[in-house]
Write a protein that holds these residues in place. Structure first.
Motif, PDB file in Angstrom:
ATOM      1  N   TYR A 549       0.856  -1.182   0.000  1.00  0.00           N
ATOM      2  CA  TYR A 549       0.000   0.000   0.000  1.00  0.00           C
ATOM      3  C   TYR A 549       0.895   1.236   0.000  1.00  0.00           C
ATOM      4  N   LYS A 569     -14.662 -12.690   6.317  1.00  0.00           N
ATOM      5  CA  LYS A 569     -15.023 -11.325   6.711  1.00  0.00           C
ATOM      6  C   LYS A 569     -16.503 -11.026   6.516  1.00  0.00           C
ATOM      7  N   ARG A 574     -15.577  -7.456  11.126  1.00  0.00           N
ATOM      8  CA  ARG A 574     -14.255  -6.869  11.342  1.00  0.00           C
ATOM      9  C   ARG A 574     -13.632  -7.369  12.643  1.00  0.00           C
ATOM     10  N   GLU A 650      -1.269   6.035   9.991  1.00  0.00           N
ATOM     11  CA  GLU A 650      -2.543   6.293   9.307  1.00  0.00           C
ATOM     12  C   GLU A 650      -2.684   5.410   8.078  1.00  0.00           C
ATOM     13  N   LYS A 654      -5.563   2.584   7.661  1.00  0.00           N
ATOM     14  CA  LYS A 654      -6.470   2.763   6.516  1.00  0.00           C
ATOM     15  C   LYS A 654      -6.513   1.517   5.649  1.00  0.00           C
ATOM     16  N   VAL A 655      -5.353   0.907   5.356  1.00  0.00           N
ATOM     17  CA  VAL A 655      -5.362  -0.226   4.433  1.00  0.00           C
ATOM     18  C   VAL A 655      -6.081  -1.423   5.045  1.00  0.00           C
ATOM     19  N   THR A 657      -8.409  -1.293   7.256  1.00  0.00           N
ATOM     20  CA  THR A 657      -9.828  -0.935   7.312  1.00  0.00           C
ATOM     21  C   THR A 657     -10.462  -1.072   5.936  1.00  0.00           C
ATOM     22  N   ASP A 658      -9.792  -0.543   4.905  1.00  0.00           N
ATOM     23  CA  ASP A 658     -10.321  -0.595   3.542  1.00  0.00           C
ATOM     24  C   ASP A 658     -10.478  -2.023   3.037  1.00  0.00           C
ATOM     25  N   ARG A 659      -9.684  -2.936   3.555  1.00  0.00           N
ATOM     26  CA  ARG A 659      -9.800  -4.336   3.131  1.00  0.00           C
ATOM     27  C   ARG A 659     -10.984  -5.031   3.789  1.00  0.00           C
ATOM     28  N   GLY A 660     -11.666  -4.327   4.669  1.00  0.00           N
ATOM     29  CA  GLY A 660     -12.851  -4.882   5.322  1.00  0.00           C
ATOM     30  C   GLY A 660     -12.539  -5.888   6.394  1.00  0.00           C
ATOM     31  N   PRO A 664     -11.377  -0.274  12.775  1.00  0.00           N
ATOM     32  CA  PRO A 664     -10.562   0.900  13.091  1.00  0.00           C
ATOM     33  C   PRO A 664     -10.759   1.412  14.505  1.00  0.00           C
TER      34      PRO A 664
END
Length: 808
Positions: A549, A569, A574, A650, A654-655, A657-660, A664
């Protein structure tokens, strides 16, 4: 044992501190982590493998990551930066092995070595020049003794009743298959110096204006009694095992280095001399470097170096002759280096920083110049008088160079490679070396001396893929002959025959532990040598993925993500996240963004691993990149430390979190040493984390005022950097809950236990949520089974309370 006001010992030997409305010193017994964690951390390790020089045999030694608390509690002396066991004249916290065996590589026949005392602890080993005999250094109750066996008759026999002196490590210099040199405890060492009943006077140190910046070393000499103990325990008797007896050579001395000449007739050595220092370690003490014959008579004195404390800064070195060594391609020729800038390029600007000289026995001719370097000399790889490779570096410029030289010819070196110090993508690798007629290693090359064989980690944008290549010195092209391929990570341990291109490799995958293989590159054949099974049944099914990332300013990042077995997932939602990292400094964004590691490695787990918590329902992010990058030539990496640390964290949150996968609102961060320092800073300067795990860290940089990590500026040169980087400064703004763990006897420079003690007190004074755990007898790393299990218990309980079950 002294009782301290902030904590107490109990019978089990462990203290925990808990912050409530007031500080409570808790009497506690050792606890154990959940069974699934204990099962993994205590799993037997595969043996340590020692491959013979002829690549026919492997000495396999059983090992464990851990010792007992009782062993750590044995007598220990801390002298001149060293830690020793005064009973056995051995280092007190070295590697330990048991149950030796031999594996014959061609037939894969395994033979058990017998004859050792029951429960013998092996602290060292060595194959003889022809690899037909093996020495074992065995620690017994009264000391270390030498045992020997042959590959034909693996029945170990004690060679002598004389104890070895291994206070600076075990030593052996082979003359032939029957004879060798080693260091013994002198016969005069019968009773150690007695401690004075009362001091004979005060301890006094004085400075008279000369600048002597000293980093924060530990375990230093403190008084004349310590000096006497240092003399007593580190003084060794050089001895020659003749095949039947130990013959003493010369008088006892404190040996710092010892190298036998290629022709086996002379010994290059350095001995430590007085006056000692109460601020520096043994490596900085005065020393005399000389050559003796095997009768113990000095042939030539080469140098006397006084007490040496190098100034802080890039490319500083000794102003005295240094790095004495034998040329491996000559019978008895010594080479060494002399700085032309007084060892201080900041003050003295010269055309050439270093000159390499040589002198051949009997050392009656003027020294001869071998080569000179524009930047700081790093080393030479020899072949003969016509060909060698010389390396030089500049940390100030962040560059390294490799030159082809014709030694002592006066010819100008030919540049082969120039790289940034951390540029792994363009590094051609390390040249393959072969043994010559003296049994020493020299460069392997073709007859024209214009090609090398190279081994490399094979760093690339896809991760590390180790390789063997042919490097052309004329056109500087690197032709790959073999490369590790997915789904394996395979490293080259030995090039057994450079002409035939046969190798011994270590191969692993996500699901297979490392095993040894014979590989024939030309014939494309492989034969498996060892067959170690998966050591962690509980880990089967835990997924592993290396993810890539970018952080907000575009720098490439990576991490290895572990997810619980069977996790889905969509169904499971999460997960709480544990992020584990260690910051590293880079001088450019290009270097910082290079991918490190491989996505195909087997997860080998020790006490420090965060991977345990994938077994407890967490998403674990390990090896999270935390680059601290110099943003310009004028800026040092640490000038923007906090901002870059925040960008790194950060991006990682973020990565995931974005991957589901990651939640966070339930993220923890942790690290050891500089990683603990990072953890405390992230909890003070971001609101990304519910909790932190900080092991053996430093939190107040003013306590390391003459530099730390890659920071070479002093506190007085960059006070704002030291102030801003110290989480102690911001104890009043900690967010989340922090668990501080520290070894009671931490010996690492900069991470004195007082760092955690004072930081905890600052947190307590500002009402933070914190817990402070001191592990008895432990050093910077942890080794006692009882302490390791309790540390894992504390970590698990902290994560369960403040992360997994934290309110959002």
């Amino acid at each position: 044992m002294n009782t301290k006001s902030t904590f107490v010992y109990v019978a089990a030997g462990l203290l925990s501190l808990l912050t409530l409305n007031q500080t409570v010193a808790q009497e506690a017994v050792y606890q154990r982590p959940p069974a699934v964690i204990e099962e993994v951390v205590m799993a037997p390790l595969s043996p340590a493998n020692r491959i013979s020089k002829n690549n026919q045999w492997i000495l396999q030694l059983e090992r464990s990551y851990y010792t007992s608390l009782g062993r750590l509690a044995q007598p220990e002396l801390k002298l001149a930066g060293m830690r020793i066991n005064p009973v056995t004249f051995n280092v007190s916290r070295g590697s330990e092995y048991t149950d030796p065996s031999l594996l014959h590589i061609p037939t894969q026949r395994r033979v058990t070595v017998t004859g050792l005392p029951d429960g013998a602890t092996i602290v060292g080993s060595s194959f003889s020049p022809s690899d037909t005999r093996v020495l074992l250094f065995v620690e017994e109750a009264a000391g270390i003794y030498l045992y020997s066996f042959t590959t034909e008759e693996p029945q170990a026999v004690r060679l002598s009743d004389r104890r070895l002196n291994a206070t600076t490590g075990v030593t052996v210099q082979w003359l032939d298959d029957e004879q060798f040199l080693t260091l013994l405890v002198p016969t005069s060492a019968t009773n150690p110096p007695a401690a004075p009943a009362v001091p004979v006077g005060p301890i006094i140190q004085e400075t008279s204006g000369g600048r002597e910046a000293v980093r924060t070393y530990q375990d230093l000499l403190k008084n004349p009694y310590d000096e006497a103990l240092f003399d007593y325990y580190f003084t060794a008797q050089l001895a020659h095992w003749t095949g039947t007896a130990m013959k003493e050579i010369g008088r006892p001395a404190i040996y710092a280095t010892m190298q036998l000449s290629p022709d086996k007739n002379l010994l290059l050595y350095a001995v430590v001399e007085r006056p000692y220092s109460y601020q520096l370690t043994m490596g900085s003490f005065p020393r005399r470097t000389a050559v003796m014959n095997l009768d113990g008579k000095d042939v030539k004195e080469l140098a006397r170096t006084p007490l040496l404390n190098l100034p802080t800064g890039y490319d500083m070195t000794s102003p005295y002759p240094r790095s004495f060594s034998w040329r491996p391609d000559k019978p008895a020729t010594i080479y060494w280096v002399e700085a032309q800038d007084g060892g201080n390029p900041r003050i003295n600007k010269v055309d050439f920083m270093d000159i390499v000289y040589q002198s051949a026995a009997p050392f009656d001719q003027p020294k001869q110049e071998v080569a000179r370097t524009v930047k700081r000399f790093r080393g030479i790889l020899w072949h003969d008088d016509q060909f060698a490779l010389m390396h030089e570096t500049s940390r100030a410029e962040n560059r390294t160079w490799m030159y082809r030289i014709k030694p002592a010819s006066g010819e100008k070196p030919q540049l082969i490679t120039e790289l940034a110090l951390n540029d792994r993508y363009n590094d051609p690798g390390s040249p393959v070396m072969v043994r010559n007629q003296y049994g020493r290693y020299i460069l392997y090359t073709n007859k024209a001396k214009n090609e090398l064989l190279m081994t490399s980690e094979g760093a690339s944008s896809e991760g590390d893929m180790p390789l063997l290549s042919r490097f052309n010195l004329k056109d500087k092209k690197n032709t790959i002959l073999w490369r590790s391929e997915a789904p394996y990570y395979e490293t080259i341990l030995e090039v057994t025959d450079p002409a035939k291109l046969t190798l011994i490799t270590s191969r692993q995958s996500n699901t297979e532990p490392a095993n040894l293989f014979l590989r024939d590159v030309k014939r494309k054949r492989t034969t498996q040598i060892t067959h170690f099974a998966h050591p962690y049944p509980a880990m089967e099914g835990v997924s592993q993925e290396k993810i890539f990332y970018k952080r907000a300013d575009g720098i490439d990042m990576s991490a290895t993500v572990y997810l619980p077995a069977g996790y889905n997932k969509e169904k499971d939602g999460r997960l709480p996240v544990l992020m584990w990292a260690y910051p590293r400094e880079y001088r450019s964004a290009e270097e910082a963004g290079q991918i490190r590691g491989s996505q195909y490695t087997f997860t080998s787990i020790n006490y420090g691993s965060p991977v345990f918590w994938a077994l407890r329902g967490y998403c674990v992010m390990a090896e999270v990149e935390m680059p601290i990058v110099g943003t310009s030539e004028e800026k040092e990496p640490n000038d923007n430390f906090l901002e870059q640390l925040r960008l790194n964290a950060e991006a990682a949150v973020k990565v995931i979190t974005d991957r589901g996968v990651g939640d966070p609102d339930r993220v923890a961060v942790g690290g050891h040493s500089y990683g603990a320092f990072m953890t405390a800073n992230l909890l003070a300067h971001t609101d990304l984390f519910k909790a932190g795990i900080a092991r053996s860290g430093a939190y107040n940089r003013t306590l390391t005022p003459f530099g730390f990590q890659a920071e070479t500026r002093t506190y007085w040169e960059a006070p704002e950097v030291y102030h801003t980087m110290s989480p102690f400064t911001y104890a009043n703004q900690l967010k989340g809950a922090i668990l501080l763990i520290h070894g009671e006897m931490d010996n690492n420079s900069g991470t004195f236990p007082i760092q955690s003690e004072r930081y905890y007190q600052a947190l307590k004074g500002h009402g933070a949520t914190a817990r402070y755990v001191v592990l008895p007898y432990e050093s910077h790393g942890y080794s006692a089974k009882e302490n390791v299990l309790h540390m894992l218990y504390e970590t698990d309980a902290w994560l369960e309370k403040y992360v997994k079950n934290a309110s959002k």
